[in-house]
Design a protein around this motif. Structure first.
Motif, PDB file in Angstrom:
ATOM      1  N   TYR A   4      -4.281  -2.578  15.498  1.00 18.95           N
ATOM      2  CA  TYR A   4      -5.098  -2.405  14.290  1.00 18.95           C
ATOM      3  C   TYR A   4      -6.538  -2.729  14.661  1.00 18.95           C
ATOM      4  O   TYR A   4      -6.862  -3.864  15.050  1.00 18.95           O
ATOM      5  CB  TYR A   4      -4.602  -3.336  13.194  1.00 18.95           C
ATOM      6  CG  TYR A   4      -5.238  -3.077  11.848  1.00 18.95           C
ATOM      7  CD1 TYR A   4      -4.701  -2.134  10.988  1.00 18.95           C
ATOM      8  CD2 TYR A   4      -6.362  -3.790  11.441  1.00 18.95           C
ATOM      9  CE1 TYR A   4      -5.264  -1.893   9.754  1.00 18.95           C
ATOM     10  CE2 TYR A   4      -6.946  -3.551  10.213  1.00 18.95           C
ATOM     11  CZ  TYR A   4      -6.386  -2.600   9.371  1.00 18.95           C
ATOM     12  OH  TYR A   4      -6.969  -2.357   8.143  1.00 18.95           O
ATOM     13  N   THR A   8     -10.005   1.379  12.085  1.00 19.53           N
ATOM     14  CA  THR A   8      -8.897   1.644  11.163  1.00 19.53           C
ATOM     15  C   THR A   8      -9.119   0.938   9.836  1.00 19.53           C
ATOM     16  O   THR A   8      -8.889   1.504   8.759  1.00 19.53           O
ATOM     17  CB  THR A   8      -7.569   1.195  11.781  1.00 19.53           C
ATOM     18  OG1 THR A   8      -7.386   1.852  13.039  1.00 19.53           O
ATOM     19  CG2 THR A   8      -6.413   1.544  10.872  1.00 19.53           C
ATOM     20  N   GLU A  12      -9.529   2.691   6.156  1.00 22.92           N
ATOM     21  CA  GLU A  12      -8.666   2.336   5.031  1.00 22.92           C
ATOM     22  C   GLU A  12      -9.499   1.894   3.833  1.00 22.92           C
ATOM     23  O   GLU A  12      -9.187   2.248   2.683  1.00 22.92           O
ATOM     24  CB  GLU A  12      -7.693   1.234   5.446  1.00 22.92           C
ATOM     25  CG  GLU A  12      -6.617   1.706   6.399  1.00 22.92           C
ATOM     26  CD  GLU A  12      -5.642   0.598   6.737  1.00 22.92           C
ATOM     27  OE1 GLU A  12      -5.903  -0.567   6.345  1.00 22.92           O
ATOM     28  OE2 GLU A  12      -4.619   0.893   7.387  1.00 22.92           O
ATOM     29  N   VAL A  16      -9.563   3.641   0.157  1.00 25.95           N
ATOM     30  CA  VAL A  16      -9.326   2.896  -1.088  1.00 25.95           C
ATOM     31  C   VAL A  16     -10.468   3.121  -2.071  1.00 25.95           C
ATOM     32  O   VAL A  16     -10.247   3.344  -3.270  1.00 25.95           O
ATOM     33  CB  VAL A  16      -9.149   1.401  -0.796  1.00 25.95           C
ATOM     34  CG1 VAL A  16      -9.130   0.603  -2.096  1.00 25.95           C
ATOM     35  CG2 VAL A  16      -7.862   1.166  -0.012  1.00 25.95           C
TER      36      VAL A  16
END
Length: 272
Positions: A4, A8, A12, A16
């Motif tokens: 991760y 990334t 994300e 969102v």
């Protein structure tokens, strides 16, 4: 297994935020529609949901008859657009003579002509034909207005289809009309899905054409019925938002019932 990373996490977070950006209008729509007691500027979640706005919109706005009119106009218009456009596109795509190219260019010219340019003569013609105030007049307008773009989509898709199946059907003694409907048209399912989707959304949500040709007749479509809740000094936002929700329910049902076919048709139509 991939680790991760910061990239990334940023992606994300952006996803969102985009999701919240699209969800915000939906929240305002539902929240305002479920509030009782008139207009409010508060964005706080409603504590006691009320369906009074939905009842008012359905009864006072005449959304029942308006929805029936919308369904009839949309179904008949889209059906005629598909049948006429597909039938016209087949010879335009398969015949390579000069008249075919000129005819195709003539149809494409319909995409370049501004609709407002023909507004007055078209209205005068429909008035003389006693089609003002009739939903069938709207059907004629939608079919004529949406045919150029639909024919363009069909022709481009047909030109990418191989001739193998048609040649085999011709050797078996099939007539051109039979070959088209039994062999070619089933192969056009992807682009037909695209044509149905685009035209259904356009016809269902169109506001200006019904406002012009149904004005004063007592016959309404859903956009016109929703518009009746607005005024010079007062806008019934709770009722308007409730009417908007009622108006999009048929489209949502149409989408969820045919979700898989719509996605395949739209993606395949664009690819073709």
């Amino acid at each position: 297994m991939k680790r991760y990373t910061l990239k990334t996490g940023v992606l994300e977070a952006v996803m969102v935020l985009v999701g919240l950006l699209f969800a915000a209008p939906v929240y305002v729509l539902l929240n305002t529609a479920l509030k009782a007691g008139g207009v409010t500027t508060s964005l706080a979640p409603v504590e006691t949901p009320s369906f009074d706005n939905f009842v008012t919109a359905w009864v006072s706005g005449g959304l029942g008859p308006a929805m029936v009119n919308n369904i009839i106009i949309t179904v008949v218009s889209v059906f005629l657009i598909v049948v006429i456009s597909a039938s016209a596109a087949y010879p335009l795509a398969r015949i390579t003579r000069s008249w075919s190219k000129l005819t195709f260019a003539f149809f494409l010219g319909g995409l370049l002509i501004p609709s407002l340019l023909a507004l007055i003569p078209l209205y005068t013609t429909f008035r003389d034909l006693h089609l003002i105030g009739s939903i069938w007049g709207l059907v004629i307008i939608y079919v004529g207005a949406q045919m150029p773009f639909s024919i363009f989509l069909y022709v481009q898709f047909l030109r990418s289809l191989p001739l193998d199946f048609e040649e085999a059907a011709t050797l078996d003694g099939g007539s051109p009309l039979r070959i088209f409907w039994q062999v070619v048209f089933p192969l056009m399912r992807p682009i037909t899905g695209t044509v149905v989707i685009l035209n259904t959304i356009h016809v269902w949500n169109d506001f200006f054409t019904p406002l012009l040709y149904l004005s004063g007749s007592g016959t309404n479509t859903i956009p016109i019925a929703i518009y009746s809740f607005t005024g010079q000094y007062v806008n019934q936002w709770g009722t308007i938002f409730a009417a908007l929700i009622i108006g999009i329910i048929p489209l949502l049902i149409f989408y969820f019932l045919l979700q898989r076919s719509i996605i395949k048709g739209f993606a395949g139509g664009l690819k073709g």
